[in-house]
Write a protein that holds these residues in place. Structure first.
Motif, PDB file in Angstrom:
ATOM      1  N   VAL A 164      50.457  40.359  36.740  1.00 39.69           N
ATOM      2  CA  VAL A 164      51.866  40.220  36.218  1.00 39.69           C
ATOM      3  C   VAL A 164      52.308  41.934  35.876  1.00 39.69           C
ATOM      4  O   VAL A 164      53.369  42.257  36.150  1.00 39.69           O
ATOM      5  CB  VAL A 164      51.545  39.489  34.855  1.00 39.69           C
ATOM      6  CG1 VAL A 164      53.018  39.855  34.340  1.00 39.69           C
ATOM      7  CG2 VAL A 164      51.465  37.925  35.197  1.00 39.69           C
ATOM      8  N   HIS A 165      51.298  42.601  35.302  1.00 37.72           N
ATOM      9  CA  HIS A 165      51.368  43.888  34.908  1.00 37.72           C
ATOM     10  C   HIS A 165      51.173  45.020  35.650  1.00 37.72           C
ATOM     11  O   HIS A 165      51.551  46.173  35.221  1.00 37.72           O
ATOM     12  CB  HIS A 165      50.826  44.255  33.416  1.00 37.72           C
ATOM     13  CG  HIS A 165      51.229  43.132  32.504  1.00 37.72           C
ATOM     14  ND1 HIS A 165      52.618  43.012  31.878  1.00 37.72           N
ATOM     15  CD2 HIS A 165      50.467  42.082  31.967  1.00 37.72           C
ATOM     16  CE1 HIS A 165      52.599  42.189  30.842  1.00 37.72           C
ATOM     17  NE2 HIS A 165      51.523  41.651  30.948  1.00 37.72           N
ATOM     18  N   THR A 166      50.604  44.749  37.034  1.00 35.51           N
ATOM     19  CA  THR A 166      50.442  45.867  37.785  1.00 35.51           C
ATOM     20  C   THR A 166      50.738  45.362  39.147  1.00 35.51           C
ATOM     21  O   THR A 166      51.000  44.490  39.490  1.00 35.51           O
ATOM     22  CB  THR A 166      48.807  46.280  37.967  1.00 35.51           C
ATOM     23  OG1 THR A 166      48.153  45.348  38.625  1.00 35.51           O
ATOM     24  CG2 THR A 166      48.113  46.286  36.440  1.00 35.51           C
ATOM     25  N   GLY A 167      50.769  46.682  40.101  1.00 30.09           N
ATOM     26  CA  GLY A 167      51.203  46.337  41.575  1.00 30.09           C
ATOM     27  C   GLY A 167      49.899  46.203  42.437  1.00 30.09           C
ATOM     28  O   GLY A 167      49.967  46.338  43.491  1.00 30.09           O
ATOM     29  N   LEU A 168      48.736  45.941  41.951  1.00 28.95           N
ATOM     30  CA  LEU A 168      47.428  45.823  42.419  1.00 28.95           C
ATOM     31  C   LEU A 168      47.532  45.015  43.701  1.00 28.95           C
ATOM     32  O   LEU A 168      48.262  43.539  43.337  1.00 28.95           O
ATOM     33  CB  LEU A 168      46.420  45.695  41.607  1.00 28.95           C
ATOM     34  CG  LEU A 168      46.075  46.716  40.675  1.00 28.95           C
ATOM     35  CD1 LEU A 168      44.759  46.309  39.754  1.00 28.95           C
ATOM     36  CD2 LEU A 168      45.590  48.040  41.524  1.00 28.95           C
ATOM     37  N   THR A 169      46.949  44.963  44.707  1.00 29.64           N
ATOM     38  CA  THR A 169      46.841  43.515  45.596  1.00 29.64           C
ATOM     39  C   THR A 169      46.014  42.819  44.915  1.00 29.64           C
ATOM     40  O   THR A 169      45.197  42.960  44.244  1.00 29.64           O
ATOM     41  CB  THR A 169      46.468  44.400  47.073  1.00 29.64           C
ATOM     42  OG1 THR A 169      45.085  44.784  46.907  1.00 29.64           O
ATOM     43  CG2 THR A 169      47.264  45.320  47.656  1.00 29.64           C
ATOM     44  N   VAL A 170      45.979  41.710  45.600  1.00 33.07           N
ATOM     45  CA  VAL A 170      44.961  40.470  45.497  1.00 33.07           C
ATOM     46  C   VAL A 170      43.772  40.983  45.475  1.00 33.07           C
ATOM     47  O   VAL A 170      42.792  40.697  44.775  1.00 33.07           O
ATOM     48  CB  VAL A 170      45.423  39.265  45.898  1.00 33.07           C
ATOM     49  CG1 VAL A 170      44.270  38.100  45.993  1.00 33.07           C
ATOM     50  CG2 VAL A 170      46.771  38.637  45.732  1.00 33.07           C
ATOM     51  N   ARG A 171      43.490  41.451  46.677  1.00 34.60           N
ATOM     52  CA  ARG A 171      42.020  42.167  46.930  1.00 34.60           C
ATOM     53  C   ARG A 171      41.527  42.900  45.769  1.00 34.60           C
ATOM     54  O   ARG A 171      40.241  42.871  45.469  1.00 34.60           O
ATOM     55  CB  ARG A 171      41.877  42.707  48.143  1.00 34.60           C
ATOM     56  CG  ARG A 171      40.419  43.652  48.413  1.00 34.60           C
ATOM     57  CD  ARG A 171      40.748  44.164  49.962  1.00 34.60           C
ATOM     58  NE  ARG A 171      40.929  43.227  51.157  1.00 34.60           N
ATOM     59  CZ  ARG A 171      40.053  42.590  51.693  1.00 34.60           C
ATOM     60  NH1 ARG A 171      38.621  42.765  51.262  1.00 34.60           N
ATOM     61  NH2 ARG A 171      40.221  41.820  52.633  1.00 34.60           N
ATOM     62  N   GLN A 172      42.331  43.848  45.212  1.00 33.59           N
ATOM     63  CA  GLN A 172      42.170  45.020  44.480  1.00 33.59           C
ATOM     64  C   GLN A 172      41.880  44.214  42.902  1.00 33.59           C
ATOM     65  O   GLN A 172      41.006  44.445  42.127  1.00 33.59           O
ATOM     66  CB  GLN A 172      43.268  45.949  44.263  1.00 33.59           C
ATOM     67  CG  GLN A 172      43.351  46.983  45.372  1.00 33.59           C
ATOM     68  CD  GLN A 172      44.535  47.895  45.392  1.00 33.59           C
ATOM     69  OE1 GLN A 172      45.569  47.409  45.068  1.00 33.59           O
ATOM     70  NE2 GLN A 172      44.369  49.030  45.657  1.00 33.59           N
ATOM     71  N   VAL A 173      42.837  43.257  42.696  1.00 33.30           N
ATOM     72  CA  VAL A 173      42.504  42.480  41.409  1.00 33.30           C
ATOM     73  C   VAL A 173      41.311  41.641  41.759  1.00 33.30           C
ATOM     74  O   VAL A 173      40.486  41.710  40.589  1.00 33.30           O
ATOM     75  CB  VAL A 173      43.716  41.556  41.393  1.00 33.30           C
ATOM     76  CG1 VAL A 173      43.508  40.593  40.130  1.00 33.30           C
ATOM     77  CG2 VAL A 173      44.987  42.011  41.081  1.00 33.30           C
TER      78      VAL A 173
END
Length: 323
Positions: free
Chosen positions: A259-268
């Motif tokens: 919700v609060h970052t623009g990280l990709t799903v892979r990065q999350v």
């Protein structure tokens, strides 16, 4: 992460790309207590930060005026003062369209709770389950008088003021826990048993949002007990297994990052300890009923995108002088 206080002007490294800013608590000399109190103006602009960030410390807000929205983790709270708000270390929050925001800001680390360690459990519960309290006239008046006492004691700095601050803060925490809402889990008494202390230490480790600690074995090793003893202690204290708590912590952190970052799903996935993004997606869907992408599209509270993703700040007292 917990308990971090620094002297004003202490340099800090910028967070890695995509990492939410982590605010530390700057403490003024000469006493350098892990505690500060002020107004939104004297605490400074970080008290009104409009970009998602975390704290290494607790924050209690007594909001007396203002309009706008306070976003805490995955919930949005519209301002209609007076309010009392509790933010725990590791939670993500920011303000949106805040105008005329006024009131008192109380900042402290776990180190400051040494006289009343049971307050840790009350604060964790409030931050996670009951962070936002509209105040009726009576509760607003009582809270205002108590916060005014904290202001005066902190500003004067008379002999023994640190113990008085701890006592007043304890009263504030207990009274907050009594405000309408689901009852918090009772705090452990001062003479708590070893299983209770182990369960408390386990909860504190999970709250650090450190992927290295998101396994039952890692937590048991850090606490210095066997995994079997940890399981018994946590189950006795909470009614749930350590594994259930670990899964909940990983899901909650994944939700915050989605919700609060623009990280990709892979990065999350990597940030919450999953080397295989596909496995993370299956895990997330099993625990939440939605894929990470579906959750991000349906649970976005940003309202304009993440701001300040490369920033790192310290909360400081800008104009409060103490003897």
């Amino acid at each position: 992460m917990r308990g971090t206080t620094v002297l004003p002007g202490t340099p800090c490294a910028a967070p890695a790309e995509g990492v939410l800013p982590m605010h530390r608590l700057e403490v003024p000399m000469p006493n350098a207590l892990p505690f500060a109190i002020g107004t939104f103006d004297t605490i400074g602009p970080m008290s009104r930060a409009d970009f998602p960030h975390r704290h290494t410390f607790y924050e209690i807000l007594h909001i007396t005026a203002g309009t706008g929205t306070h976003v805490l983790d995955l919930a949005r709270w519209e301002l209609n003062p007076p309010h009392l708000c509790v933010i725990a270390p590791g939670q993500v929050h920011h303000w949106e369209d805040a105008v005329g925001l006024d009131g008192s800001v109380v900042l402290f680390t776990e180190d400051f709770l040494l006289d009343h360690p049971g307050d840790r459990e009350l604060l964790r519960h409030l931050g996670e389950h009951r962070p936002w309290h509209p105040l009726n006239a009576r509760d607003h008046d009582r809270t205002g008088r108590l916060v005014a006492d904290l202001h005066e004691e902190y500003g004067r700095g008379d002999d023994g003021f640190d113990s008085v601050l701890r006592a007043l803060l304890h009263v504030l925490v207990v009274r907050a826990s009594r405000l309408p809402g689901p009852a918090p889990r009772p705090a452990a008494p001062a003479g708590t048993s070893r299983p209770g202390a182990v369960a408390d230490a386990f909860a504190r480790l999970l709250a650090r949002t450190d992927p290295a600690l998101w396994s039952v074995g890692a937590c048991a090793e850090r606490i210095g007990v066997t995994t079997g003893y940890l399981a018994e202690a946590v189950k006795a204290a909470t009614g749930r297994t350590p594994g259930q708590h670990v899964r909940e912590a990983r899901v909650q952190e994944a939700k915050r990052l989605l919700v609060h970052t623009g990280l990709t799903v892979r990065q999350v996935a990597a940030r919450v300890g999953f080397a295989d993004p596909a496995y993370f997606c299956r895990f997330f869907r099993r625990e939440t009923g939605a894929s990470p992408g579906e959750f991000r599209r349906g649970g976005d509270t940003r309202g304009g995108g993440t701001r300040g993703g490369d920033m790192h700040h310290d909360h400081r007292i800008e104009s409060i002088a103490r003897r």
